[in-house]
Design a protein around this motif. Sequence first.
Motif, PDB file in Angstrom:
ATOM      1  N   VAL A  80      36.054  -8.674   5.713  1.00  0.00           N
ATOM      2  CA  VAL A  80      35.132  -8.585   6.855  1.00  0.00           C
ATOM      3  C   VAL A  80      35.375  -7.285   7.623  1.00  0.00           C
ATOM      4  N   ASP A  81      36.642  -6.967   7.872  1.00  0.00           N
ATOM      5  CA  ASP A  81      36.966  -5.750   8.614  1.00  0.00           C
ATOM      6  C   ASP A  81      36.520  -4.502   7.851  1.00  0.00           C
ATOM      7  N   THR A  82      36.716  -4.504   6.542  1.00  0.00           N
ATOM      8  CA  THR A  82      36.315  -3.353   5.729  1.00  0.00           C
ATOM      9  C   THR A  82      34.811  -3.156   5.766  1.00  0.00           C
ATOM     10  N   VAL A  83      34.062  -4.241   5.657  1.00  0.00           N
ATOM     11  CA  VAL A  83      32.600  -4.154   5.685  1.00  0.00           C
ATOM     12  C   VAL A  83      32.121  -3.665   7.053  1.00  0.00           C
ATOM     13  N   ILE A  84      32.723  -4.190   8.125  1.00  0.00           N
ATOM     14  CA  ILE A  84      32.315  -3.773   9.475  1.00  0.00           C
ATOM     15  C   ILE A  84      32.589  -2.287   9.688  1.00  0.00           C
ATOM     16  N   VAL A  85      33.801  -1.845   9.346  1.00  0.00           N
ATOM     17  CA  VAL A  85      34.158  -0.446   9.543  1.00  0.00           C
ATOM     18  C   VAL A  85      33.296   0.467   8.676  1.00  0.00           C
ATOM     19  N   SER A  86      33.092   0.092   7.416  1.00  0.00           N
ATOM     20  CA  SER A  86      32.349   0.950   6.489  1.00  0.00           C
ATOM     21  C   SER A  86      30.890   1.069   6.892  1.00  0.00           C
ATOM     22  N   LEU A  87      30.226  -0.056   7.094  1.00  0.00           N
ATOM     23  CA  LEU A  87      28.809  -0.019   7.443  1.00  0.00           C
ATOM     24  C   LEU A  87      28.588   0.503   8.860  1.00  0.00           C
ATOM     25  N   GLY A  88      29.501   0.182   9.774  1.00  0.00           N
ATOM     26  CA  GLY A  88      29.370   0.689  11.137  1.00  0.00           C
ATOM     27  C   GLY A  88      29.497   2.199  11.200  1.00  0.00           C
ATOM     28  N   ALA A  89      30.520   2.742  10.540  1.00  0.00           N
ATOM     29  CA  ALA A  89      30.698   4.201  10.514  1.00  0.00           C
ATOM     30  C   ALA A  89      29.532   4.870   9.799  1.00  0.00           C
ATOM     31  N   LEU A  90      29.045   4.233   8.736  1.00  0.00           N
ATOM     32  CA  LEU A  90      27.920   4.795   7.991  1.00  0.00           C
ATOM     33  C   LEU A  90      26.662   4.840   8.849  1.00  0.00           C
ATOM     34  N   ALA A  91      26.430   3.800   9.642  1.00  0.00           N
ATOM     35  CA  ALA A  91      25.252   3.772  10.522  1.00  0.00           C
ATOM     36  C   ALA A  91      25.351   4.860  11.594  1.00  0.00           C
ATOM     37  N   ILE A 279      34.783  -3.978  -6.563  1.00  0.00           N
ATOM     38  CA  ILE A 279      33.577  -4.810  -6.656  1.00  0.00           C
ATOM     39  C   ILE A 279      32.638  -4.520  -5.487  1.00  0.00           C
ATOM     40  N   PHE A 280      33.189  -4.410  -4.294  1.00  0.00           N
ATOM     41  CA  PHE A 280      32.363  -4.116  -3.127  1.00  0.00           C
ATOM     42  C   PHE A 280      31.748  -2.723  -3.221  1.00  0.00           C
ATOM     43  N   ILE A 281      32.501  -1.759  -3.723  1.00  0.00           N
ATOM     44  CA  ILE A 281      31.968  -0.406  -3.870  1.00  0.00           C
ATOM     45  C   ILE A 281      30.825  -0.394  -4.873  1.00  0.00           C
ATOM     46  N   LEU A 282      30.996  -1.082  -6.006  1.00  0.00           N
ATOM     47  CA  LEU A 282      29.938  -1.131  -7.014  1.00  0.00           C
ATOM     48  C   LEU A 282      28.700  -1.848  -6.487  1.00  0.00           C
ATOM     49  N   ALA A 283      28.905  -2.925  -5.721  1.00  0.00           N
ATOM     50  CA  ALA A 283      27.764  -3.642  -5.139  1.00  0.00           C
ATOM     51  C   ALA A 283      27.015  -2.746  -4.157  1.00  0.00           C
ATOM     52  N   PHE A 284      27.746  -2.032  -3.311  1.00  0.00           N
ATOM     53  CA  PHE A 284      27.113  -1.120  -2.360  1.00  0.00           C
ATOM     54  C   PHE A 284      26.336  -0.032  -3.081  1.00  0.00           C
ATOM     55  N   ALA A 285      26.952   0.564  -4.111  1.00  0.00           N
ATOM     56  CA  ALA A 285      26.288   1.635  -4.856  1.00  0.00           C
ATOM     57  C   ALA A 285      25.023   1.126  -5.526  1.00  0.00           C
TER      58      ALA A 285
END
Length: 300
Positions: A80-91, A279-285
Motif C-alpha cells: 500500500v505504501d509503495t503504491v501511494i508513494v509511486s502514484l502520488g509522486a507520479l501525479a 509483478i507490480f512494475i509489470l502490471a503498471f507498465a
Amino acid sequence: MYPSETPTEVARFPRERDRFVWKDQYTYYLLILPAVAYIVILSFYPAALAVYKSFFSPHGVLGLSNYQSVVSQGLGTSIVDTVIVSLGALAIQFFHALGIAVVLTKKFAGKAAFSTIMILPFGVATVVSAFIFSTIFSAVGGFANSFLRLLGLHAVNWYYSRFSEMGVVMFSDSWKNTPLVALIMLSGLSSLSPTIQEAALIDGAGPARRFWHVILPNVKSTLAIAMMIRGVSEFNIFALPLVLIGYHPILLTTLVYQNYNLYSPTIYYAYAAAVILLIFILAFASVILVMGGVRQYEAQ
C-alpha cells in the motif's frame, strides 16, 4: 527481384544481390545486438533467477515459505505504501511537468535562463537531494518550519504520521525528477502542429477544451513514454526514502534491502519481495501501454 531489376540483371549478379539483401535484413539486428545482450545479461537473467530462487527455501525445499515470511513482515502495508508513494509522486510530476512544458512552448524573455534553472535539480545526486530535503523538513531548525514562523504560523512536525512521511518522500522525489518528465512532454508538445490548435480556436474551443480534446490526444504517446520511464523508477525508489524516513513506513524496496544478506537465509525472503515488486512494475507498465498506445492511422 527488386522492381527496378530485370531478369537478366538478377541472373548476372546473383551474389551481389544476395549480399545487399542480407545487409538490408540483418544489419539492423547486428547493430542492436550489443544492447539486447546487455539487457538480457544484466536485467532479464537476474530477474528470472530471482523468480526461480524465490520459490526455494534456504534448505532447497520448493514451496511458498518465503512469501509467507514476507507477509508476516508487513507485506500488505509495504505494498500500500509503495503504491501511494509511486502514484502520488507520479501525479505531482505529471501536472508540474505539464505546466512547465506548456510554458516552455511559449516565447518569453528569460526563457533560456528558466530552462537552465528548471533542469538543474535533475543533475543533483539522489542521496544529496535526500539530505537537502531532510534539512528542509527537519522538525528542529528546518527551513520549512523557519519559513512558517516567518509568516507567523506554527511549526509543523512533517514526520508526524505515516502519510505525512510519505508526503515528504513524494515531494522530495518530485523536485528532482520533474525536469525529466517536463523535457519529454516538451518534445511531444513541440512536435504538435500549430494549425491543429488554430483550427480548434477558430471553431470556438476554449483553453480547457483545446487541452483535453486537441492537445492531450495528440501527445498521448509521448505522455505514455514519460509515465513509463518515471513510473518504473518510482516503484523502484529506494535511496531517497531510506535517507528521509528509514524503514518506517516500509516500502517494497526497503523490505527487499532489509532482508538481503548473502550470509543469511533471509536473502530468500528478499527474492520473494523482489518478485512481488516486479509483478507490480509489470502490471503498471501494461496499463500504461494499453492506455497510451501509439495511435494507428489508416490510409485514406
